[in-house]
Design a protein around this motif. Structure first.
Motif, PDB file in Angstrom:
ATOM      1  N   TYR A 293       0.866  -1.173   0.000  1.00  0.00           N
ATOM      2  CA  TYR A 293       0.000   0.000   0.000  1.00  0.00           C
ATOM      3  C   TYR A 293       0.901   1.220   0.000  1.00  0.00           C
ATOM      4  CZ  TYR A 293       1.187  -0.031   4.976  1.00  0.00           C
ATOM      5  OH  TYR A 293       1.877  -0.047   6.160  1.00  0.00           O
ATOM      6  N   GLU A 294       0.414   2.324  -0.545  1.00  0.00           N
ATOM      7  CA  GLU A 294       1.260   3.502  -0.643  1.00  0.00           C
ATOM      8  C   GLU A 294       0.433   4.776  -0.667  1.00  0.00           C
ATOM      9  OE1 GLU A 294       2.184   4.410  -5.253  1.00  0.00           O
ATOM     10  OE2 GLU A 294       3.120   2.553  -4.520  1.00  0.00           O
ATOM     11  N   GLY A 295       1.077   5.857  -0.313  1.00  0.00           N
ATOM     12  CA  GLY A 295       0.495   7.186  -0.409  1.00  0.00           C
ATOM     13  C   GLY A 295       1.551   8.146  -0.920  1.00  0.00           C
ATOM     14  N   SER A 296       1.140   9.127  -1.734  1.00  0.00           N
ATOM     15  CA  SER A 296       2.113  10.040  -2.312  1.00  0.00           C
ATOM     16  C   SER A 296       1.513  11.424  -2.494  1.00  0.00           C
ATOM     17  CB  SER A 296       2.638   9.508  -3.653  1.00  0.00           C
ATOM     18  OG  SER A 296       1.584   9.329  -4.575  1.00  0.00           O
ATOM     19  N   LEU A 297       2.402  12.411  -2.541  1.00  0.00           N
ATOM     20  CA  LEU A 297       2.048  13.796  -2.832  1.00  0.00           C
ATOM     21  C   LEU A 297       2.941  14.274  -3.962  1.00  0.00           C
ATOM     22  CD1 LEU A 297       1.807  15.283   0.775  1.00  0.00           C
ATOM     23  CD2 LEU A 297      -0.109  14.815  -0.763  1.00  0.00           C
ATOM     24  N   GLY A 298       2.443  15.239  -4.721  1.00  0.00           N
ATOM     25  CA  GLY A 298       3.267  15.773  -5.790  1.00  0.00           C
ATOM     26  C   GLY A 298       2.585  16.894  -6.521  1.00  0.00           C
ATOM     27  N   PHE A 299       3.038  17.115  -7.755  1.00  0.00           N
ATOM     28  CA  PHE A 299       2.562  18.228  -8.561  1.00  0.00           C
ATOM     29  C   PHE A 299       2.411  17.760 -10.000  1.00  0.00           C
ATOM     30  CE2 PHE A 299       4.987  19.719  -5.005  1.00  0.00           C
ATOM     31  CZ  PHE A 299       4.183  20.718  -4.463  1.00  0.00           C
ATOM     32  N   GLY A 300       1.383  18.289 -10.680  1.00  0.00           N
ATOM     33  CA  GLY A 300       1.177  17.889 -12.051  1.00  0.00           C
ATOM     34  C   GLY A 300       0.197  18.791 -12.761  1.00  0.00           C
TER      35      GLY A 300
END
Length: 478
Positions: free
Chosen positions: A254-261
């Motif tokens: 399982y994973e969680g992520s933040l970013g920009f796009g």
């Protein structure tokens, strides 16, 4: 000549900067510096009201570090604006816990239809870095940003965090690389609409990922993807945490992520993205894993949501601490950076009135599968040529051979995505081929000269030839 090992030379002989690069590439200790933060622009000329900054560099001693940064839109209504290039940071101690810093950035990019012209970006920063622990600090100050064709000259208030990892010896203990992967995703938006108000098409993304060990069952990762279909010019950069449980040849995670796009008319507003998902992997060999994941993604500033199905092929280097301790084989890598000049064909542009030859800066990471064959990932952004916002991401294979005591040649083939800058990429999916000749000025560094071609997979639109000049720096892990 052994191109992966060299004795670290005296800084007096080569200069502190060159010596640090040589020591880094030879596997000697170097200090890793990471900084992240936000520039809040004052009275911008565009809808870019804030830029997120991520810098990674290596200390050359005496408070100077050199590396690369990526700036991405984080406030306003310009999701998809990215700028990438080279940055230097210099610090001077004021007390045991306070340093004055100055930084300078040279790079390029654009996006979100906010930058017209060349897209060259210059940034100068000045402020204080206050230590809050052995490795962490809080940064605050001011910066001046100039973007050719966009925010031509604005000031910004800067806040952020700094992290110093200390000396890395490039063993597994120093550089905890877990895996590298090529991946493709299908993003389905349901009833969402584009910035122009029409139904949003599904996106097909291609990209690459690096993950690093975060304990016996955890990883942290960094990934970048671009649109190959459905959103020409869309790009995203994400980082996050992953937990994993292994059951023999099958693992769940399982994973969680933040970013920009953003870009490609995908409505991400300011550009912030968040994603969470679950998946599983199946071992295909001792160091090869095929993984599948389902996740949900949201752009909180616009409310835009999408369901994401991802397929990923990963090369794994250390599954747990026991593997790491027992590892005895050396893994060879190569970092390349430089510039390239493109020579457009007659159908290069969507807008015929917009002319110019794009001048690009690029970086690659190669992982060798043997003495000659290697996997490669390449990223490029524009510095000039009236193509602001033009960016390229590629993954592929290369082959290297020796032709003399100090000379090697290589050929590479790639697939990937491109967009922006009014370049006619016909949906975004592209391929590239190139050949290079490298002259090794030392076992740890080569000057590279090459040529090649980039074209759309459809065979229509852009098909420029190019020449490139750069440096190649090998290193190894265990």
């Amino acid at each position: 000549m052994n191109m992966t090992k060299a004795r670290c030379q005296s800084p007096r002989k080569f200069g502190r900067l060159l010596a640090a690069i040589m020591c880094l590439s030879s596997g000697s200790a170097a200090a890793l510096e990471v900084q992240t933060g936000l520039d809040v622009l004052q009275d911008p000329d565009t809808t870019i009201e804030g830029l997120h900054r991520l810098y990674m560099g290596y200390s050359t001693g005496d408070g100077l570090s050199l590396g690369q940064s990526i700036y991405s839109a984080a406030q306003g209504d310009a999701g998809g604006a990215f700028f990438w290039g080279y940055e230097a940071v210099k610090t001077w101690p004021v007390s045991r816990s306070v340093e004055v810093y100055a930084s300078g950035f040279l790079g390029g990019g654009g996006g979100a239809s906010q930058v017209r012209g060349d897209g060259l970006m210059l940034r100068y920063g000045l402020g204080l870095d206050v230590s809050i622990s052995k490795n962490w600090g809080i940064m605050g100050g001011f910066s001046h940003i100039a973007i050719a064709g966009g925010d031509e000259g604005v000031t910004a208030m800067s806040v952020g965090l700094s992290y110093s990892a200390g000396a890395l010896d490039y063993s597994w203990e120093g550089l905890p690389i877990h895996s590298v992967a090529a991946r493709s995703s299908l993003v389905s938006f349901g009833g969402e609409v584009t910035r122009g108000g029409i139904p949003q098409q599904d996106l097909v993304l291609v990209g690459a990922e690096f993950s690093f060990r975060g304990g016996p069952s955890g990883e942290y990762f960094f990934a970048a993807d671009g649109a190959a279909k459905g959103g020409e010019g869309y790009m995203q950069v994400m980082s996050g945490l992953r937990g994993r449980a292994s059951l023999g040849r099958i693992s769940g995670f399982y994973e969680g992520s933040l970013g920009f796009g953003g870009g490609g008319e995908v409505d991400t507003a300011g550009g912030v993205l968040a994603q969470a998902g679950i998946g599983f992997g199946v071992d295909m060999g001792d160091h090869l894993v095929l993984e599948a994941m389902l996740s949900e993604q949201i752009a909180p500033q616009s409310g835009n949501r999408g369901s994401v199905a991802t397929l990923k092929l990963s090369g794994v280097f250390g599954r747990d601490e026991a593997d790491v301790d027992a590892a005895s084989l050396e893994q060879n890598w190569q970092f390349s950076t430089g510039v390239s000049q493109q020579f457009p064909n007659s159908d290069f542009r969507n807008t015929p009135s917009r002319t110019g030859r794009p001048f690009m800066q690029e970086s690659s990471v190669d992982i060798f599968l043997g003495e000659r064959l290697y996997l490669t990932g390449n990223a490029q952004t524009v510095l000039g040529g009236n193509a602001a916002g033009y960016a390229i991401g590629l993954v592929g294979f290369g082959y290297r051979a020796r032709v003399g005591p100090s000379t090697t040649w290589s050929i590479e083939g790639h697939i990937g995505a491109a967009g922006g800058g009014s370049v006619a990429v016909d949906g975004g999916a592209i391929y590239s081929v190139r050949g290079e000749v490298d002259y090794w000025i030392s076992p740890s560094m080569a000057i590279s000269l090459g040529a090649g071609r980039i074209a759309t997979l459809s065979g229509e639109g852009m098909s420029p030839s190019f020449i490139n000049l750069g440096l190649k720096i090998p290193f190894s892990t265990h």
